[in-house]
Every structure is written in structure tokens, then in C-alpha cells.
Write an enzyme that holds these catalytic residues in place. Structure first.
Site, PDB file in Angstrom:
ATOM      1  N   SER A 106       0.810  -1.209   0.000  1.00  0.00           N
ATOM      2  CA  SER A 106       0.000   0.000   0.000  1.00  0.00           C
ATOM      3  C   SER A 106       0.849   1.268   0.000  1.00  0.00           C
ATOM      4  O   SER A 106       1.932   1.310   0.595  1.00  0.00           O
ATOM      5  CB  SER A 106      -0.894   0.006   1.247  1.00  0.00           C
ATOM      6  OG  SER A 106      -1.553   1.247   1.404  1.00  0.00           O
ATOM      7  N   TYR A 130      -2.401   5.633  -4.487  1.00  0.00           N
ATOM      8  CA  TYR A 130      -3.411   6.690  -4.452  1.00  0.00           C
ATOM      9  C   TYR A 130      -2.811   7.901  -5.155  1.00  0.00           C
ATOM     10  O   TYR A 130      -1.659   8.263  -4.874  1.00  0.00           O
ATOM     11  CB  TYR A 130      -3.757   7.092  -3.019  1.00  0.00           C
ATOM     12  CG  TYR A 130      -4.456   6.044  -2.205  1.00  0.00           C
ATOM     13  CD1 TYR A 130      -5.733   5.606  -2.550  1.00  0.00           C
ATOM     14  CD2 TYR A 130      -3.854   5.503  -1.066  1.00  0.00           C
ATOM     15  CE1 TYR A 130      -6.382   4.637  -1.789  1.00  0.00           C
ATOM     16  CE2 TYR A 130      -4.492   4.547  -0.304  1.00  0.00           C
ATOM     17  CZ  TYR A 130      -5.758   4.117  -0.667  1.00  0.00           C
ATOM     18  OH  TYR A 130      -6.404   3.175   0.085  1.00  0.00           O
ATOM     19  N   THR A 156      -5.888   2.618  -7.057  1.00  0.00           N
ATOM     20  CA  THR A 156      -7.161   2.559  -6.341  1.00  0.00           C
ATOM     21  C   THR A 156      -8.044   3.697  -6.822  1.00  0.00           C
ATOM     22  O   THR A 156      -7.668   4.866  -6.753  1.00  0.00           O
ATOM     23  CB  THR A 156      -6.943   2.649  -4.821  1.00  0.00           C
ATOM     24  OG1 THR A 156      -6.248   1.468  -4.391  1.00  0.00           O
ATOM     25  CG2 THR A 156      -8.266   2.731  -4.086  1.00  0.00           C
ATOM     26  N   LYS A 219      -8.210  -0.821  -9.330  1.00  0.00           N
ATOM     27  CA  LYS A 219      -8.898  -1.445  -8.193  1.00  0.00           C
ATOM     28  C   LYS A 219     -10.083  -0.583  -7.764  1.00  0.00           C
ATOM     29  O   LYS A 219      -9.936   0.630  -7.588  1.00  0.00           O
ATOM     30  CB  LYS A 219      -7.918  -1.605  -7.021  1.00  0.00           C
ATOM     31  CG  LYS A 219      -8.511  -2.130  -5.726  1.00  0.00           C
ATOM     32  CD  LYS A 219      -7.409  -2.249  -4.674  1.00  0.00           C
ATOM     33  CE  LYS A 219      -7.949  -2.717  -3.347  1.00  0.00           C
ATOM     34  NZ  LYS A 219      -8.720  -1.652  -2.646  1.00  0.00           N
ATOM     35  N   HIS A 243     -13.502  -1.721  -1.504  1.00  0.00           N
ATOM     36  CA  HIS A 243     -12.638  -1.238  -0.420  1.00  0.00           C
ATOM     37  C   HIS A 243     -13.023  -1.881   0.914  1.00  0.00           C
ATOM     38  O   HIS A 243     -12.969  -1.251   1.970  1.00  0.00           O
ATOM     39  CB  HIS A 243     -12.717   0.290  -0.330  1.00  0.00           C
ATOM     40  CG  HIS A 243     -11.392   0.940  -0.022  1.00  0.00           C
ATOM     41  ND1 HIS A 243     -10.626   1.552  -0.989  1.00  0.00           N
ATOM     42  CD2 HIS A 243     -10.702   1.070   1.133  1.00  0.00           C
ATOM     43  CE1 HIS A 243      -9.525   2.049  -0.433  1.00  0.00           C
ATOM     44  NE2 HIS A 243      -9.549   1.756   0.853  1.00  0.00           N
TER      45      HIS A 243
END
Length: 331
Positions: A106, A130, A156, A219, A243
């Protein structure tokens, strides 16, 4: 107590993690309807088992974007692994390598990308991104990930703003002082508002493609319309995801959304799914409905909370054994 199924690890984590950490990992948005529906939807799906098949030999390996993994379960991107175990994402990377599967690291890791790579050289890793208002910081992260040997970039798409997770609000959730979002240190000191960029659109796929040679996986797709747009914009993979029910409440469960996404894609890109996978039979259901691979989020954190990388390996091993058994019993 013997740890025989994933709910045993969940019970352990709930008992022993600090309340703020447990609440953060467990949180869903608003009433948690979608979070819970992710699990319940699997329970409504039934097998049509076939008998008298030769199931003496089974090969559960698969490939995702050309890389072989030992079985079709990877580790989804989740933030702040040091809340579960002191070594954090380093332990996650080691467990994934030991089990020969994919770990999606992440943006919001409590270890740097460099530390994650050094902990498990040679492991199959994708990097989850992100896009932030500070585009230079996002650009630098993408280039760092590629230079370090990450093999996929996971964008994402479902977080223009953070969903309302009530217990986090009640708890005033924040990382303990000794933990940091290591990959973003110093990147947002001049930013007075949320660092997430709500201006992100499909056109930013082209921007990402200009930055990297890595395959791009998107995603957060839940509809056939967005699946079509993903293919049109040249992504190599789709993760059907809500999520973990942490963003928009009362959207579809991911296993239900998977069916229309697979139909829309028609084999043009690989489709994966996360959310609600708690048993090896859930993995088989997802594959039967068209997923190439599934990714687990919260169960990976429960394994870390139980016993670090060994605990996470235990979780993956249980899923692997249950998946193999379900395949055999379903014929």
C-alpha cells in the site's frame, strides 16, 4: 487454542489488538451494510458438485499477468501493518514470498518500499497507488516502485474522499507517534486539506502510462460500464473491489459485482476480486464466476496480529488447503 479457520484468527486479533487498531481494521462505512454483505453474499452461492471424478492429482497454481503463483490467493493492499505487528509490511512481504504468492504493498505502508523489498528479495510484488494533490509525490512513488522491481501498479479508484467510518471518528483514530506513513514523509507538509485528489479521472490512466512501463491494474471497479472504460483506457487488470465496504455503503457485494464485470470484459483483461473471502470454498466460488485470482485484506492483518509472518503464512496455508479440498469435493 488450535487455529483451524480464518475466524479463529479474527477472534484472536479482536481480543488482543488495542481497541483503536482493531476498530480501524474492522471498520466499514456508515452502517457497515456493504462490509457485511461481502461475506453474506458468498454464503448464498451454492455449488453443483460432480461425482466420480479422478481428483487424485490437483494443480492449484495459476499465473497473474504472466507471473506464476502457488495458488490463486494474493494479499490485498491495506495500510498501517505495524498496528498489527511490529515488523509491519516487512513481515507481510516475507510471508507472501514464503507462500509464493503476490503481495500488493500500500501507499499507506508503515515501512518504506525499500524496506519491503529488502525484507523479501525476489518476491512477487505490486504497488498500490493513491493519486494525491501533490502529483510530484505520486510520480516519484511510481518511479521508485518500478526502479525497485515491483511488477505491477495498482491504482485505487474508489477513494476521492475517505468514507465515514464511525468508530474511527469516535476513537479519534490516528497513528501512534512512533509510526509513520513512511513513503509519504514530508510530501504533504504544505497541504492544508485532504491530500487525496478528488479531481482524478479516467484521463489520469494515460498520465500513469506516461510515467511507467509497469502493467496498470485498476482497483475499485463494480459495474460493467466502468469495466468497459477500464479496458478502453488500456489497463491490464481489474480488481473488483468496494474497499472492504469502507467507502460507499450499500453498494454491491464484490462477488455479485464480479459477474457483470467478467461479462463486460470478455477476457480482454484479467479480472480479480477482493472482499469477503473467508474460506477456501469462497476462493473456488470466485474462480467459478470468472476471477483469475482473489486477494485477502483483513484476514492477512489477523494473521499478522496472531504471529507476524508465521501467522500470515498460517492463514494462507489454511486457505490453500481448504481451496484444494473444495476443488476435490466439487469434482
Amino acid at each position: 487454542m488450535a487455529m483451524v479457520c480464518l475466524s479463529d484468527f479474527e477472534a484472536y486479533a479482536k481480543k488482543y489488538l488495542p481497541k483503536m487498531a482493531w476498530d480501524y481494521f474492522a471498520a466499514g462505512a456508515d452502517d457497515c451494510t456493504t462490509r457485511d454483505e461481502n461475506i453474506l453474499a458468498y454464503k448464498r452461492i451454492r455449488f453443483r458438485p460432480r461425482m466420480l471424478r479422478d481428483v487424485s492429482v490437483m494443480d492449484i497454481r495459476t499465473k497473474i499477468l504472466g507471473s506464476e503463483i502457488s495458488f490463486p490467493v494474493g494479499i490485498a493492499p491495506t495500510g498501517f501493518h505495524q498496528l498489527a505487528w511490529p515488523d509491519g509490511e516487512k513481515s507481510t512481504a516475507r510471508a507472501a514470498r514464503a507462500m509464493s504468492t503476490c503481495y500488493i504493498a500500500s501507499t499507506y505502508s508503515t515501512c518504506t518500499l525499500e524496506e519491503i523489498c529488502a525484507a523479501a528479495p525476489g518476491g512477487l510484488r505490486w504497488f498500490q497507488l493513491y493519486i494525491h494533490r501533490n502529483r510530484a509525490a505520486s510520480q516519484q512513488l511510481v518511479r521508485r516502485a518500478e526502479a525497485l522491481g515491483f511488477q505491477g501498479l495498482v491504482l485505487t479508484a474508489d477513494l476521492p474522499y475517505t468514507g465515514k467510518r464511525r468508530n474511527d471518528v469516535r476513537n479519534g483514530f490516528r497513528l501512534p507517534p512512533h509510526m509513520k506513513v513512511k513513503n509519504l514523509e514530508g510530501a504533504f507538509e504544505v497541504c492544508k486539506m485532504s491530500p487525496l485528489d478528488p479531481l482524478v479521472t479516467w484521463n489520469d490512466i494515460y498520465w500513469l502510462r506516461s510515467l511507467t512501463h509497469l502493467p496498470i491494474i485498476i482497483k475499485g471497479i463494480l459495474t460493467r460500464e466502468d469495466a468497459e472504460l477500464a479496458v478502453r483506457h488500456g489497463v491490464q487488470g481489474i480488481i473488483v473491489s468496494n474497499h472492504g465496504g469502507r467507502q460507499l455503503d450499500e453498494g454491491p457485494s464484490t462477488i455479485d459485482a464480479l459477474v457483470e464485470v467478467v461479462e463486460a470484459v470478455r477476457g480482454r483483461v484479467e479480472v480479480y476480486v477482493d472482499g469477503g473471502i473467508r474460506k477456501g470454498s469462497d476462493v473456488l466460488k470466485a474462480l467459478a464466476l470468472g476471477a483469475k485470482c482473489v486477494f485477502i485484506g483483513r484476514p492477512a492483518l489477523w494473521g499478522l496480529a496472531y504471529n507476524g509472518e508465521e501467522g500470515l503464512q498460517d492463514v494462507l496455508r489454511i486457505l490453500q488447503d481448504e481451496f484444494r479440498l473444495s476443488m476435490a469435493l466439487a469434482g
